[in-house]
Design a protein around this motif. Sequence first.
Motif, mmCIF file in Angstrom:
data_model
loop_
_atom_site.group_PDB
_atom_site.id
_atom_site.type_symbol
_atom_site.label_atom_id
_atom_site.label_comp_id
_atom_site.label_asym_id
_atom_site.label_seq_id
_atom_site.Cartn_x
_atom_site.Cartn_y
_atom_site.Cartn_z
ATOM 1 N N GLU A 115 1.023 -1.222 0.019
ATOM 2 C CA GLU A 115 -0.022 -0.063 -0.166
ATOM 3 C C GLU A 115 0.826 1.141 -0.090
ATOM 4 O OE1 GLU A 115 -2.764 -0.068 3.218
ATOM 5 O OE2 GLU A 115 -3.846 -1.688 2.531
ATOM 6 N N ASP A 116 0.416 2.158 -0.725
ATOM 7 C CA ASP A 116 1.061 3.382 -0.938
ATOM 8 C C ASP A 116 0.121 4.448 -0.636
ATOM 9 O OD1 ASP A 116 3.665 5.057 -1.451
ATOM 10 O OD2 ASP A 116 2.235 6.103 -2.870
ATOM 11 N N LYS A 117 0.224 5.674 -0.603
ATOM 12 C CA LYS A 117 -0.715 7.073 -0.676
ATOM 13 C C LYS A 117 -1.933 6.586 -1.443
ATOM 14 C CE LYS A 117 0.224 11.001 -1.685
ATOM 15 N NZ LYS A 117 0.654 12.385 -1.294
ATOM 16 N N ASP A 118 -1.280 6.465 -2.923
ATOM 17 C CA ASP A 118 -2.381 6.457 -4.051
ATOM 18 C C ASP A 118 -2.793 5.150 -4.625
ATOM 19 O OD1 ASP A 118 -2.573 9.411 -4.243
ATOM 20 O OD2 ASP A 118 -0.440 9.575 -5.001
ATOM 21 N N TYR A 119 -1.983 4.176 -4.179
ATOM 22 C CA TYR A 119 -2.087 2.944 -4.761
ATOM 23 C C TYR A 119 -2.092 1.861 -3.823
ATOM 24 C CZ TYR A 119 -0.863 5.849 -8.938
ATOM 25 O OH TYR A 119 -0.885 6.957 -9.730
ATOM 26 N N THR A 120 -2.608 0.585 -4.143
ATOM 27 C CA THR A 120 -2.569 -0.504 -3.575
ATOM 28 C C THR A 120 -2.315 -1.434 -4.571
ATOM 29 O OG1 THR A 120 -3.960 0.129 -1.703
ATOM 30 C CG2 THR A 120 -3.910 -2.284 -2.174
ATOM 31 N N PHE A 121 -1.152 -2.129 -4.603
ATOM 32 C CA PHE A 121 -0.689 -3.286 -5.256
ATOM 33 C C PHE A 121 -0.785 -4.549 -4.863
ATOM 34 C CE2 PHE A 121 1.942 0.602 -6.088
ATOM 35 C CZ PHE A 121 1.622 0.809 -7.420
ATOM 36 N N LEU A 122 -1.315 -5.594 -5.655
ATOM 37 C CA LEU A 122 -1.428 -6.935 -5.289
ATOM 38 C C LEU A 122 -0.693 -7.798 -6.036
ATOM 39 C CD1 LEU A 122 -5.568 -7.031 -5.522
ATOM 40 C CD2 LEU A 122 -4.000 -6.387 -3.729
ATOM 41 N N LEU A 123 0.131 -8.770 -5.678
ATOM 42 C CA LEU A 123 1.067 -9.463 -6.396
ATOM 43 C C LEU A 123 0.165 -10.827 -6.488
ATOM 44 C CD1 LEU A 123 3.931 -8.866 -7.554
ATOM 45 C CD2 LEU A 123 4.813 -10.115 -5.331
ATOM 46 N N VAL A 124 0.041 -11.270 -7.706
ATOM 47 C CA VAL A 124 -0.699 -12.446 -8.222
ATOM 48 C C VAL A 124 -0.025 -13.120 -9.261
ATOM 49 C CG1 VAL A 124 -2.920 -11.134 -7.261
ATOM 50 C CG2 VAL A 124 -2.338 -11.208 -9.961
ATOM 51 N N ARG A 125 -0.525 -14.450 -9.556
ATOM 52 C CA ARG A 125 0.009 -15.204 -10.774
ATOM 53 C C ARG A 125 -0.395 -14.608 -11.946
ATOM 54 N NH1 ARG A 125 -2.120 -19.464 -11.964
ATOM 55 N NH2 ARG A 125 -0.552 -20.724 -13.025
ATOM 56 N N ASN A 126 0.566 -14.630 -12.839
ATOM 57 C CA ASN A 126 0.349 -13.810 -14.251
ATOM 58 C C ASN A 126 -1.222 -13.999 -14.843
ATOM 59 O OD1 ASN A 126 1.449 -12.369 -16.505
ATOM 60 N ND2 ASN A 126 1.905 -14.246 -17.488
ATOM 61 N N GLN A 127 -1.396 -15.339 -14.902
ATOM 62 C CA GLN A 127 -2.678 -15.803 -15.561
ATOM 63 C C GLN A 127 -3.935 -15.350 -14.881
ATOM 64 O OE1 GLN A 127 -0.089 -17.810 -15.121
ATOM 65 N NE2 GLN A 127 0.547 -18.689 -16.897
ATOM 66 N N ASP A 128 -3.596 -15.026 -13.527
ATOM 67 C CA ASP A 128 -4.875 -14.451 -12.649
ATOM 68 C C ASP A 128 -5.125 -13.106 -12.737
ATOM 69 O OD1 ASP A 128 -5.240 -17.244 -11.783
ATOM 70 O OD2 ASP A 128 -4.029 -16.847 -10.163
ATOM 71 N N VAL A 129 -4.335 -12.188 -13.189
ATOM 72 C CA VAL A 129 -4.467 -10.690 -13.404
ATOM 73 C C VAL A 129 -5.790 -10.388 -13.892
ATOM 74 C CG1 VAL A 129 -3.585 -8.606 -14.234
ATOM 75 C CG2 VAL A 129 -1.984 -10.398 -13.208
ATOM 76 N N PRO A 130 -6.073 -10.863 -15.288
ATOM 77 C CA PRO A 130 -7.520 -10.384 -15.793
ATOM 78 C C PRO A 130 -8.808 -10.831 -14.924
ATOM 79 C CG PRO A 130 -6.043 -11.375 -17.396
ATOM 80 C CD PRO A 130 -5.439 -11.763 -16.195
ATOM 81 N N THR A 131 -8.425 -11.882 -14.168
ATOM 82 C CA THR A 131 -9.545 -12.305 -13.122
ATOM 83 C C THR A 131 -9.669 -11.439 -12.253
ATOM 84 O OG1 THR A 131 -9.137 -14.774 -13.818
ATOM 85 C CG2 THR A 131 -10.376 -14.400 -11.887
ATOM 86 N N TYR A 132 -8.670 -11.358 -11.517
ATOM 87 C CA TYR A 132 -8.652 -10.118 -10.380
ATOM 88 C C TYR A 132 -9.248 -8.681 -10.709
ATOM 89 C CZ TYR A 132 -6.263 -12.672 -6.766
ATOM 90 O OH TYR A 132 -5.818 -13.557 -6.093
ATOM 91 N N VAL A 133 -9.043 -8.423 -12.234
ATOM 92 C CA VAL A 133 -9.528 -6.893 -12.830
ATOM 93 C C VAL A 133 -10.885 -7.280 -12.875
ATOM 94 C CG1 VAL A 133 -9.363 -5.277 -14.379
ATOM 95 C CG2 VAL A 133 -7.134 -6.296 -13.386
ATOM 96 N N TYR A 134 -11.395 -8.450 -13.767
ATOM 97 C CA TYR A 134 -12.743 -8.567 -14.133
ATOM 98 C C TYR A 134 -13.629 -8.576 -12.902
ATOM 99 C CZ TYR A 134 -16.812 -10.900 -16.116
ATOM 100 O OH TYR A 134 -18.179 -11.170 -16.354
#
Length: 207
Positions: A37-56
């Motif tokens: 977590e930063d002031k403006d952003y929260t970053f999640l570290l996930v498996r490459n193939q799972d990125v679209p699923t997290y976003v969808y």
Amino acid sequence: MLTIALPKGRIADESLILFSKIINKEIIFLDRKLVLEDKDYTFLLVRNQDVPTYVYYGAADLGIVGLDVLEEHNEIDVIRLLDLGIGKCKVVVGSKCGNPINYLKPCIRIATKMTNITQKFFSTRAIAVDVIKLYGSIELAPLVNLADGIVDIVETGNTMKQNNLQIDEVIMESSAYLIANTNSFFAKKDSILSLQTNLKNIIYIKK
């Protein structure tokens, strides 16, 4: 605040360098943490193939993922905002050196973890193919006669050469894209477009 899903590995590292330039502060994941977590952003570290699923599904507003992953999972509806020009690689057809794929066979066998890209590529050429899904060590398949060839991702091609394989054709070139959840894009449009502009400016300066 925007939540951004990043794929573990090189693309995450290169993405954080871009974001560090935007906020003028180094951003780095420590130890084995999966959330940063930063002031403006929260970053999640996930498996490459799972990125679209997290976003969808809205667990992340944005994501950064390779075009190859987007094409493989094209049934997942996300907005493609920007080609970041990082994580460059190619999706190729490969075979054993000196033993190219015999396209005169009634049906060829191709080993891959990218079944949709593979099926689409050969179907557009009206070539019957038996796609064998593997999750690793794809290069081994032609060497032990499991398959006539492979479809895999390469960066330099050195791994294939070391395993006595050759690149027969390039299916597509890939790099990392910034993608967005549809609802997030409209709900947080100003923030997302501002980030998109900042990233564009950084990419332009790099070029």
